[in-house]
Design an enzyme around this catalytic site. Structure first.
Site, PDB file in Angstrom:
ATOM      1  CE  LYS A 199      84.460-105.972  35.015  1.00  0.00           C
ATOM      2  NZ  LYS A 199      84.301-105.514  36.417  1.00  0.00           N
ATOM      3  CB  SER A 231      80.693-104.487  36.113  1.00  0.00           C
ATOM      4  OG  SER A 231      81.897-104.545  36.863  1.00  0.00           O
ATOM      5  CB  SER A 261      81.813-105.267  39.817  1.00  0.00           C
ATOM      6  OG  SER A 261      80.999-104.151  39.545  1.00  0.00           O
TER       7      SER A 261
END
Length: 561
Positions: A149, A222, A246
């Site tokens: 990420k 996310s 997320s």
């Protein structure tokens, strides 16, 4: 350099910012474009007219060899590590396959923000040479590609915390990356995350991530870039963070595994330099995302075996036993949470819950005690957590946007509505939120004890993957963040049907709330065909091993990969 721009499918345009912001955004996009070899470009005709389900495109586009298709589609990380260790595949062959597939995946879903194939191949070559020379692997993840990420620091690459003004190149590996690198992992890309890292949809200045199963749907957020890349098999193992859903939301939207640990169980050191004010009340945690239960187990065993608490004293030194953990009760007591009292899940999610109940009751009679579970005043928890996310009144968000002329995205505006004011809260108010949280946790656990369950199976979201710009209600994931309970999202065979094929049952005719009414309107308007339906399993705080032990017990009954 290609004679044409890198083609990327985009379904909904991004908001426009100032000329200065647009120039900076284009600079980063051009760097990403230049890093992807011309020979990996998909035909413009495919980008202009893509199928709704793009999961088969990498296999059929002609860019990957037969061996590369085999490597990326027919192995999980555990099997791939074994195949590299036995020299069935070289680390270079594996890195080549996944970097090529990731380039294809990005064009179809907008999942990447950085791509470094050359570095990955150099690392893989060094690993192959080590194995050839010594006869031994570097570690249990020798040659296994891992995607990251965007906000997780890795030396020599960009990191950002959700805004363009924060994007910079790091000169160090964060603790998690260092542990995985020492175990033999190969890093090759960084994946997209939303503005502010606080949406359940991944849309950032560098693009919108699409769901590979249906590109008119969100990949979640996310950690949506990771989820989309994994779902299209451009990654074998990824890492997410979770403060409201997320990890679990994107994993559920995209039909993969995702594990949110209890806070301070797995290392997050340097993930968010400077911290995040929400953590004064709601703690963030991390965990793997992947294709199989044993891969989740492998990841955690590697990380915990490194004794990360020796470097970071914030971590709780509970050893990992994972799927080898024996359930504490026989039969295993499984609660089914049909709804949270505020929003009744959309029809495919109800089907998945009913399927799970039937499987557990009929596959192995007597092994599981299945009962309905009613969460204690979940709507109250949601009110409290939404207020607790923004003790600074959203001022940090506005300052980051103003720094470059970045526009405020729709879902950023939505989440900031929960801030009680545009002013920073006084210490007394933050303390009030902390006390309310702890009182709620005590009441919740007393109610959990009274209902006498070991684990709870619940929805991941109010429905399947939502349409773009409609990821409004985090209820089914954020509840567990407020409680700090660990959770794993796992795939089921259930998928959303064609539009009009099913609707809410007559007994659910009356909405429970305005949120429930809105959720029904979104269902009636939307088309969610082919969206995978995952479920979520949770248990008590710091019972992460017991959670995986329960999953191992449930694995055959629920046909978990």
């Amino acid at each position: 350099m290609s004679s044409r721009p890198l083609p990327v499918v985009q379904r909904v345009p991004l908001p426009q910012g100032t000329p200065e912001y647009e120039a900076l955004r284009q600079k980063y996009l051009s760097e990403l474009e230049a890093s992807i070899p011309d020979e990996y470009y998909l035909p413009q005709s495919l980008i202009d007219n893509p199928p709704r389900d793009v999961t088969s495109v990498p296999r059929e586009c002609g860019i990957l060899t037969a061996e590369e298709i085999d490597i990326t589609e027919n192995y999980d990380a555990t099997a791939l590590a074994a195949a590299i260790a036995s020299k069935k595949f070289s680390a270079v062959a594996v890195a080549t396959a996944f970097t090529k597939r990731a380039a294809i995946a990005h064009q179809l879903t907008g999942c990447l923000v950085e791509y470094f194939q050359g570095e990955a191949l150099e690392r893989a070559k060094a690993l192959d040479e080590h194995l050839e020379k010594t006869g031994k692997t570097v570690g249990p993840l020798h040659g296994v590609p891992i995607s990251l990420k965007e906000h997780m620091p890795i030396k020599g690459h960009y990191t950002a915390v959700g805004f363009l003004d924060t994007r910079h190149i790091d000169d160090y590996d964060c603790q998690m990356v260092a542990i995985l690198r020492a175990a033999g992992a190969v890093f090759y890309c960084k994946t997209n995350q939303p503005q502010g890292i606080m949406h359940l949809e991944t849309v950032s200045p560098l693009g919108r991530t699409l769901n590979p199963h249906n590109i008119d749907l969100s990949a979640g957020g996310s950690t949506g870039g990771e989820a989309a890349l994994l779902a299209i098999r451009g990654s074998i193992l990824g890492i997410g963070t979770d403060i409201g859903g997320s990890i679990r939301g994107p994993a559920g939207f995209c039909g993969i595994y995702g594990y949110k640990s209890t806070s301070y169980y797995l290392p997050t050191k340097d993930f968010l330099v400077g911290g995040f004010a929400a953590e004064l009340t709601v703690l963030c945690s991390t965990g793997p995302m992947g294709h199989s239960l044993r891969d989740m187990d492998l990841f955690c065993s590697v990380v915990k075996a490194s004794n990360p608490h020796v470097e970071d004293p914030a971590l709780i030194p509970i050893p990992w036993t994972g799927t080898a953990t024996a359930p504490k009760t026989t039969p295993l007591k499984v609660g089914i949470m049909w709804n949270d009292g505020a929003i009744i899940p959309q029809p495919p999610v109800k089907r998945a819950l009913a399927w799970a109940k039937e499987q557990l009751e009929t596959k192995f009679p007597g092994k599981f005690e299945v009962k309905s579970f009613v969460p204690y005043q979940a709507a109250e928890a949601m009110v409290n957590i939404r207020k607790a996310y923004w003790p600074d009144g959203g001022n940090a968000v506005r300052a980051h946007l103003a720094a470059t002329g970045e526009p405020m995205f729709h879902l950023t505006e939505w989440i900031l509505k929960d801030a009680v004011s545009e002013e920073e809260l006084p210490v007394s108010k933050v303390l009030e939120y902390r006390v309310a949280r702890d009182v709620y946790r005590q009441k919740f656990v007393a109610d959990w004890n009274a209902q006498d369950v070991d684990v709870v199976i619940s929805p991941v979201f109010v429905g399947p993957a939502c349409e773009h710009e409609t990821a409004f209600y985090w209820n089914y994931t954020a509840l567990w963040n407020y409680l700090d309970y660990p959770g794993v999202v796992f795939p089921t065979p259930i998928k959303a049907l064609k539009k009009g094929a099913e609707d809410y049952a007559p007994e659910d005719a009356t909405p429970l709330s305005e949120q429930d009414k809105h959720t029904r309107e979104l269902w009636a308007k939307g088309d969610f065909e082919n969206a995978p339906i995952n479920l979520q399993i949770t248990t008590r705080k710091y019972h992460d091993n017991e959670l995986f032990g329960a999953l191992a017990a449930l694995q055959e009954a629920l046909a978990l990969p």
